[in-house]
Design an enzyme around this catalytic site. Structure first.
Site, PDB file in Angstrom:
ATOM      1  N   ASP A 188       0.820  -1.217   0.000  1.00  0.00           N
ATOM      2  CA  ASP A 188       0.000   0.000   0.000  1.00  0.00           C
ATOM      3  C   ASP A 188       0.851   1.263   0.000  1.00  0.00           C
ATOM      4  O   ASP A 188       2.061   1.221   0.206  1.00  0.00           O
ATOM      5  CB  ASP A 188      -0.980  -0.001   1.186  1.00  0.00           C
ATOM      6  CG  ASP A 188      -0.371  -0.537   2.494  1.00  0.00           C
ATOM      7  OD1 ASP A 188       0.864  -0.560   2.595  1.00  0.00           O
ATOM      8  OD2 ASP A 188      -1.137  -0.919   3.388  1.00  0.00           O
ATOM      9  N   GLU A 191     -10.021  -2.220   5.338  1.00  0.00           N
ATOM     10  CA  GLU A 191     -10.677  -2.052   6.634  1.00  0.00           C
ATOM     11  C   GLU A 191     -11.951  -2.903   6.677  1.00  0.00           C
ATOM     12  O   GLU A 191     -12.443  -3.354   5.642  1.00  0.00           O
ATOM     13  CB  GLU A 191     -11.022  -0.567   6.850  1.00  0.00           C
ATOM     14  CG  GLU A 191      -9.830   0.377   6.860  1.00  0.00           C
ATOM     15  CD  GLU A 191      -8.932   0.248   8.105  1.00  0.00           C
ATOM     16  OE1 GLU A 191      -9.269  -0.528   9.020  1.00  0.00           O
ATOM     17  OE2 GLU A 191      -7.885   0.909   8.127  1.00  0.00           O
ATOM     18  N   ASN A 223      -8.127  -4.041  14.452  1.00  0.00           N
ATOM     19  CA  ASN A 223      -9.511  -4.298  14.009  1.00  0.00           C
ATOM     20  C   ASN A 223      -9.567  -5.401  12.949  1.00  0.00           C
ATOM     21  O   ASN A 223     -10.603  -5.608  12.316  1.00  0.00           O
ATOM     22  CB  ASN A 223     -10.140  -3.018  13.467  1.00  0.00           C
ATOM     23  CG  ASN A 223      -9.435  -2.498  12.223  1.00  0.00           C
ATOM     24  OD1 ASN A 223      -8.424  -3.055  11.796  1.00  0.00           O
ATOM     25  ND2 ASN A 223      -9.956  -1.443  11.642  1.00  0.00           N
TER      26      ASN A 223
END
Ligand code: F6R
Length: 243
Positions: A67, A143, A136
């Site tokens: 990324d 995400e 998370n």
């Protein structure tokens, strides 16, 4: 998934470096999938040390990073993932920088995504992909909620992620709002994946990834049906596992 539990971060880095070096030494033309963040730094240090001591050759090795931020302010180019990789790894190896690929953070982002996936498809997936995991359950910038079918794509950064990264900038306004990330589909095209997680703040995500249901709410759970995943954990990150 093969799960290896070791006592601490240093040992996890050693196990991960051994996996990477096996691929590099076995195939001079190997393609490595690399990550940024604090997790792989110990492994990168060991790869550099090995290169200095044993002369392991990277001259024909190729790399692809997961990324990159989009449109970083010019006064903060030192926060780019390209810069991170140069400083933590590439500058210390005999690697040809032209063989090191990080998604392009400036210019036409959609074009950059297509170009990246085209290159990944041409090589038939990286030989080994190293991953960290977010607390998370995110992998790369995927995400919770992101469809597993996406290839390399543009993401709007979570407000929490921007707040977390604000410490590296002069103010929150300078933190980029967007990034390019390999999607879950691109990540899963790797022939082998090693995921490193250490520390108690990763324990819930690790439990969900290994023992939870496969769900977009925990992106790393998508790795459960990949046939060659090695998860390297310290005792704290493994503390919620039951099996
Ligand atoms: C890094 C990346 C991220 C990190 C994750 C864990 O290229 O894509 O998914 O792997 O956020 O970050 P650290 O290692 O800093 O805990």
């Amino acid at each position: 998934m093969k799960v290896i539990i070791v006592k601490d971060y240093q040992t996890a880095s050693e196990v991960a470096a051994t996996e990477m070096l096996a691929v590099v030494k076995n195939n001079p033309k190997a393609v490595l999938g690399l990550a940024t963040g604090s997790t792989p730094v110990g492994m990168y240090n060991l790869m550099v040390k090995d290169h200095e001591m044993n002369g392991t050759d990277y001259s024909t090795i190729e790399t692809y990073n997961l990324d990159e931020y989009l449109n970083l302010p010019m006064n903060h180019l030192d926060q780019s993932y390209r810069h991170f990789m140069d400083v933590n790894l590439f500058n210390h190896l005999n690697i040809n920088k032209e063989n090191t690929h990080v998604p392009e953070g400036f210019g036409d982002a959609n074009e950059a995504c297509v170009a990246y996936d085209t290159k990944l498809a041409e090589i038939g997936g990286v030989d080994i992909q190293v991953l960290g995991i977010g607390s998370n359950g995110h992998i790369a910038f995927n995400e919770p909620g992101v469809p597993f079918e996406l290839g390399t794509h543009v993401v709007t950064l979570d407000e929490q992620t921007r707040q977390d990264n604000a410490r590296f900038f002069d103010s929150i306004d300078e933190v980029p709002t967007h990034a390019i990330t390999m999607g879950i589909k691109s990540i899963k095209s790797a022939k082998k994946i090693i995921l490193i997680a250490t520390g108690s703040n990763k324990a819930d995500a690790v439990y969900g990834m290994i023992e939870g249901e496969v769900t977009v709410d925990l992106p790393a759970s998508a790795l459960q049906d990949h046939e060659n995943v090695v998860v390297i954990l310290d005792e704290a990150a493994a503390s919620k596992l039951t099996k």
